[in-house]
Design an enzyme around this catalytic site. Structure first.
Site, PDB file in Angstrom:
ATOM      1  NE  ARG A 157      -1.824  -2.028   3.450  1.00  0.00           N
ATOM      2  CZ  ARG A 157      -2.098  -2.217   4.734  1.00  0.00           C
ATOM      3  NH1 ARG A 157      -3.187  -1.694   5.260  1.00  0.00           N
ATOM      4  NH2 ARG A 157      -1.287  -2.919   5.508  1.00  0.00           N
ATOM      5  CE  LYS A 175       4.832  -1.346   6.216  1.00  0.00           C
ATOM      6  NZ  LYS A 175       3.455  -1.630   6.644  1.00  0.00           N
ATOM      7  CD  GLN A 235       8.658 -13.482   6.392  1.00  0.00           C
ATOM      8  OE1 GLN A 235       8.776 -12.261   6.310  1.00  0.00           O
ATOM      9  NE2 GLN A 235       7.541 -14.060   6.827  1.00  0.00           N
ATOM     10  CB  THR A 248       3.553 -10.841  12.050  1.00  0.00           C
ATOM     11  OG1 THR A 248       2.227 -11.304  12.345  1.00  0.00           O
ATOM     12  CG2 THR A 248       3.451  -9.473  11.402  1.00  0.00           C
ATOM     13  CG  ASP A 270       4.992  -1.264  10.125  1.00  0.00           C
ATOM     14  OD1 ASP A 270       5.095  -1.712  11.298  1.00  0.00           O
ATOM     15  OD2 ASP A 270       4.012  -1.509   9.394  1.00  0.00           O
ATOM     16  N   GLY A 310      -5.030  -4.479  15.048  1.00  0.00           N
ATOM     17  CA  GLY A 310      -5.605  -5.642  15.717  1.00  0.00           C
ATOM     18  C   GLY A 310      -6.261  -5.195  17.024  1.00  0.00           C
ATOM     19  CG  ASN A 350      -0.073  -0.195   7.404  1.00  0.00           C
ATOM     20  OD1 ASN A 350       0.984  -0.762   7.641  1.00  0.00           O
ATOM     21  ND2 ASN A 350      -1.085  -0.194   8.240  1.00  0.00           N
ATOM     22  NE  ARG A 387      30.598  20.971  -3.225  1.00  0.00           N
ATOM     23  CZ  ARG A 387      31.434  20.900  -4.263  1.00  0.00           C
ATOM     24  NH1 ARG A 387      31.790  21.996  -4.918  1.00  0.00           N
ATOM     25  NH2 ARG A 387      31.931  19.746  -4.639  1.00  0.00           N
ATOM     26  CE1 TYR A 424      39.521  16.990 -11.663  1.00  0.00           C
ATOM     27  CE2 TYR A 424      37.842  18.145 -12.923  1.00  0.00           C
ATOM     28  CZ  TYR A 424      38.495  16.980 -12.602  1.00  0.00           C
ATOM     29  OH  TYR A 424      38.124  15.802 -13.208  1.00  0.00           O
TER      30      TYR A 424
HETATM   31  C1  UD1 Z   1       0.252  -5.937  12.716  1.00  0.00           C
HETATM   32  C2  UD1 Z   1      -0.550  -6.779  13.740  1.00  0.00           C
HETATM   33  C3  UD1 Z   1      -1.695  -5.910  14.286  1.00  0.00           C
HETATM   34  C4  UD1 Z   1      -1.130  -4.660  14.916  1.00  0.00           C
HETATM   35  C5  UD1 Z   1      -0.245  -3.900  13.918  1.00  0.00           C
HETATM   36  C6  UD1 Z   1       0.476  -2.766  14.619  1.00  0.00           C
HETATM   37  C7  UD1 Z   1      -0.429  -9.093  12.955  1.00  0.00           C
HETATM   38  C8  UD1 Z   1      -1.138 -10.197  12.302  1.00  0.00           C
HETATM   39  N1  UD1 Z   1      -1.075  -7.950  13.077  1.00  0.00           N
HETATM   40  O1  UD1 Z   1      -0.636  -5.629  11.648  1.00  0.00           O
HETATM   41  O2  UD1 Z   1      -2.415  -6.648  15.259  1.00  0.00           O
HETATM   42  O3  UD1 Z   1      -2.194  -3.824  15.360  1.00  0.00           O
HETATM   43  O4  UD1 Z   1       0.762  -4.779  13.365  1.00  0.00           O
HETATM   44  O5  UD1 Z   1       1.243  -2.040  13.708  1.00  0.00           O
HETATM   45  O6  UD1 Z   1       0.692  -9.258  13.373  1.00  0.00           O
HETATM   46  N2  UD1 Z   1       6.374  -8.438   8.301  1.00  0.00           N
HETATM   47  C9  UD1 Z   1       7.348  -9.341   7.948  1.00  0.00           C
HETATM   48  N3  UD1 Z   1       6.995 -10.445   7.248  1.00  0.00           N
HETATM   49  C10 UD1 Z   1       5.699 -10.731   6.903  1.00  0.00           C
HETATM   50  C11 UD1 Z   1       4.720  -9.798   7.270  1.00  0.00           C
HETATM   51  C12 UD1 Z   1       5.075  -8.661   7.975  1.00  0.00           C
HETATM   52  O7  UD1 Z   1       8.519  -9.143   8.242  1.00  0.00           O
HETATM   53  O8  UD1 Z   1       5.472 -11.771   6.300  1.00  0.00           O
HETATM   54  C13 UD1 Z   1       6.755  -7.219   9.060  1.00  0.00           C
HETATM   55  C14 UD1 Z   1       6.435  -5.934   8.291  1.00  0.00           C
HETATM   56  O9  UD1 Z   1       7.554  -5.493   7.555  1.00  0.00           O
HETATM   57  C15 UD1 Z   1       6.075  -4.949   9.405  1.00  0.00           C
HETATM   58  C16 UD1 Z   1       5.598  -5.844  10.537  1.00  0.00           C
HETATM   59  O10 UD1 Z   1       5.997  -7.163  10.237  1.00  0.00           O
HETATM   60  O11 UD1 Z   1       7.201  -4.223   9.808  1.00  0.00           O
HETATM   61  C17 UD1 Z   1       4.077  -5.785  10.679  1.00  0.00           C
HETATM   62  O12 UD1 Z   1       3.475  -6.247   9.492  1.00  0.00           O
HETATM   63  P1  UD1 Z   1       2.245  -5.523   8.822  1.00  0.00           P
HETATM   64  O13 UD1 Z   1       1.894  -6.295   7.594  1.00  0.00           O
HETATM   65  O14 UD1 Z   1       2.458  -4.088   8.698  1.00  0.00           O
HETATM   66  O15 UD1 Z   1       1.125  -5.811   9.941  1.00  0.00           O
HETATM   67  P2  UD1 Z   1      -0.165  -4.984  10.248  1.00  0.00           P
HETATM   68  O16 UD1 Z   1      -1.201  -5.333   9.234  1.00  0.00           O
HETATM   69  O17 UD1 Z   1       0.145  -3.564  10.430  1.00  0.00           O
HETATM   70 CA    CA Z   2       1.820  -2.241   9.905  1.00  0.00          CA
END
Ligand code: UD1
Ligand code: CA
Length: 454
Positions: free
Chosen positions: A15, A22, A75, A81, A104, A141, A224, A329, A383
């Site tokens: 997104r 991100k 990963q 997550t 993030d 969440g 996001n 500079r 130069y």
């Molecule tokens: C997640 C939480 C949500 C919480 C929110 C807070 C879960 C399922 N949900 O949602 O409850 O309110 O964070 O910000 O955990 N990432 C990976 N690998 C993956 C997926 C994600 O490394 O396969 C990392 C992302 O880079 C990010 C973090 O995990 O830094 C969170 O992932 P993101 O997809 O942003 O989760 P949210 O939907 O925000």
């Molecule tokens: Ca997030």
């Protein structure tokens, strides 16, 4: 008890519409991951690991620029997550207790980590989730309770309309007992609206879960989308102003002013509009910076005035006045009491105390003594198209208007160069060097157009 930290940074962030991971998107020009790392580094974890994934080479490249011992785990596929945390099993099994953070969510702070760790230890829970109450919980969440008991985290997409109304949300930061986490991870399923392994399901699997509600709701804020990122930037910008004002820095207005989170500024310094100050910049007391100045990674003393100045990786000592419209500079040191005027560019040079470079001058790769005066329009020709050479100018030299100094060249102490000279060899101390032809006078000269008329 040993503690570790795993920062999740593998997500693509579709997104965000970026070609980069991100977590490398900037808040006040510092990657979000950098904010989280700064907090983690200062907290004193025994181990810190980052889970990379999408365009991991770019995340690795950023981590190379950071000092400290940070391990990385790759990963392969973005399976959620829960799957991300699985990649860091080696780190997790080496510590008693592990803190999981989202790369993030840049505003997580040390106080929240400290408070929640104490809470986690005293409650004896297998997992402690750091939560906050938001006016608008959309996208986060939700914290589900059965009476007083915290039972689950439900993602937005999986919420019933009733659950969606809950305003207490998961920050994405947790403390886990390592053993409880290691036994829960293999039990995660993809039975949810996104078809991902949700780390949040560990709450139900582990059973003994606690929720620590942070005093500071900003810690949950994540970005996001670009809109979300702009909101974080505005918030961070405001926080920096507040800190600086508490420390005695003045603003007439904050319009167009952007100051990085790591910038330090002394009391009674005034920052004027449209001024950007970034990186590890340090500014002393009683200065006036701006309007329209851009300062990055500079060290600036007390009582300095910078008016419409661009400066990067430069050192400016006390009582210096620069501008309007000057550029410093990298590699430049401006000593005490120097005056630099309009349309002057200085690169990789050392300008001695009380020297004046008033107008339209370029000094590159030069070592200039004290009390030197540059006339208008001087140039160091550093130069030759292949190599760069230095120019050396002794104390109290007087460089006439429009002098070209062809480096390598040395001007002795107290020497003078005649206006319009192109100096190609050493000028001894106390001497005058003139390198231009004599004026010829042709008397009774009639202009061409007058001759034509006749
Ligand atoms: C997640 C939480 C949500 C919480 C929110 C807070 C879960 C399922 N949900 O949602 O409850 O309110 O964070 O910000 O955990 N990432 C990976 N690998 C993956 C997926 C994600 O490394 O396969 C990392 C992302 O880079 C990010 C973090 O995990 O830094 C969170 O992932 P993101 O997809 O942003 O989760 P949210 O939907 O925000
Ligand atoms: Ca997030």
């Amino acid at each position: 008890m040993s503690i570790g930290c795993v920062i999740l940074a593998g997500g693509e962030g579709k997104r965000m519409m970026s070609e980069r991971p991100k977590v490398l998107c900037g808040v006040l020009k510092k990657p979000m991951l950098g904010w989280v790392l700064d907090t983690a580094m200062s907290f004193g974890f025994d181990e810190i690991g980052v889970v990379t994934g999408y365009k991991s080479e770019l995340t690795e490249e950023y981590l190379q620029t950071r000092s400290g011992n940070i391990s990385t785990f790759y990963q392969e596929k973005r399976l959620g997550t829960g799957d991300a945390v699985k990649q860091a099993l080696e780190l997790i099994s080496g510590v008693d207790c592990v803190c999981v953070l989202c790369g993030d969510a840049p505003f997580i702070d040390k106080e929240t980590l400290r408070g929640s760790l104490e809470f986690h230890k005293s409650s004896g829970a297998g997992v402690t989730v750091i939560t906050a109450k938001l006016d608008d919980p959309t996208g986060y969440g939700r914290i589900i309770r059965d009476g007083d008991r915290f039972t689950a985290i439900r993602e937005q997409k999986d919420c019933s309309p009733e659950e969606a109304k809950i305003c207490e949300v998961n920050s994405g930061a947790y403390w886990f007992n390592s053993k409880a986490l290691i036994s829960a991870l293999p039990k995660l399923t993809t039975n949810n609206a996104n078809g991902e392994f949700y780390l949040t399901d560990c709450v139900q699997i582990i059973g003994s879960a606690a929720a620590f509600t942070s005093e500071n709701p900003d810690i949950v804020l994540g970005a996001n989308t670009r809109r979300g990122l702009l909101e974080l930037n505005e918030k961070a910008r405001q926080k920096v102003f507040e800190r600086l004002m508490d420390e005695g820095v003045s603003f007439i207005t904050t319009d167009g002013i952007i100051i990085g989170a790591d910038v330090k500024i002394g009391c009674d310094t005034l920052i004027l509009p449209n001024t950007v100050i970034l990186g590890k910049t340090k500014i002393g007391k009683g200065c006036e910076i701006g309007a329209n100045s851009h300062i990055e990674d500079c060290v600036i003393g007390d009582n300095v005035t910078l008016d419409n100045v661009k400066a990067c990786e430069a050192v400016i000592e006390d009582n210096v006045k620069i501008g309007p419209f000057a550029q410093l500079r990298p590699g430049t040191t401006i000593r005490k009491g120097v005056k630099i005027g309009d349309f002057v560019e200085i690169k990789n040079s050392d300008i001695g105390e009380n020297t004046a470079v008033a107008h339209l001058t370029y000094l590159g790769d030069s070592d200039v003594g004290r009390g030197v005066n540059f006339g208008c329009g001087c140039v160091t020709a550093n130069y030759d198209g292949v190599n760069k050479f230095r120019t050396e100018i002794g104390d109290h030299a007087f460089i006439g208007c429009n002098t070209n100094l062809i480096a390598p060249v040395k001007i002795g102490e107290n020497a003078t160069t005649g206006a319009g000279s192109t100096i190609t060899r050493e000028v001894p101390p106390n001497s005058l060097a003139v390198e231009r032809s004599q004026t010829r006078i042709i008397e009774n000269w009639q202009k061409n157009f007058k001759r034509k008329k006749k």
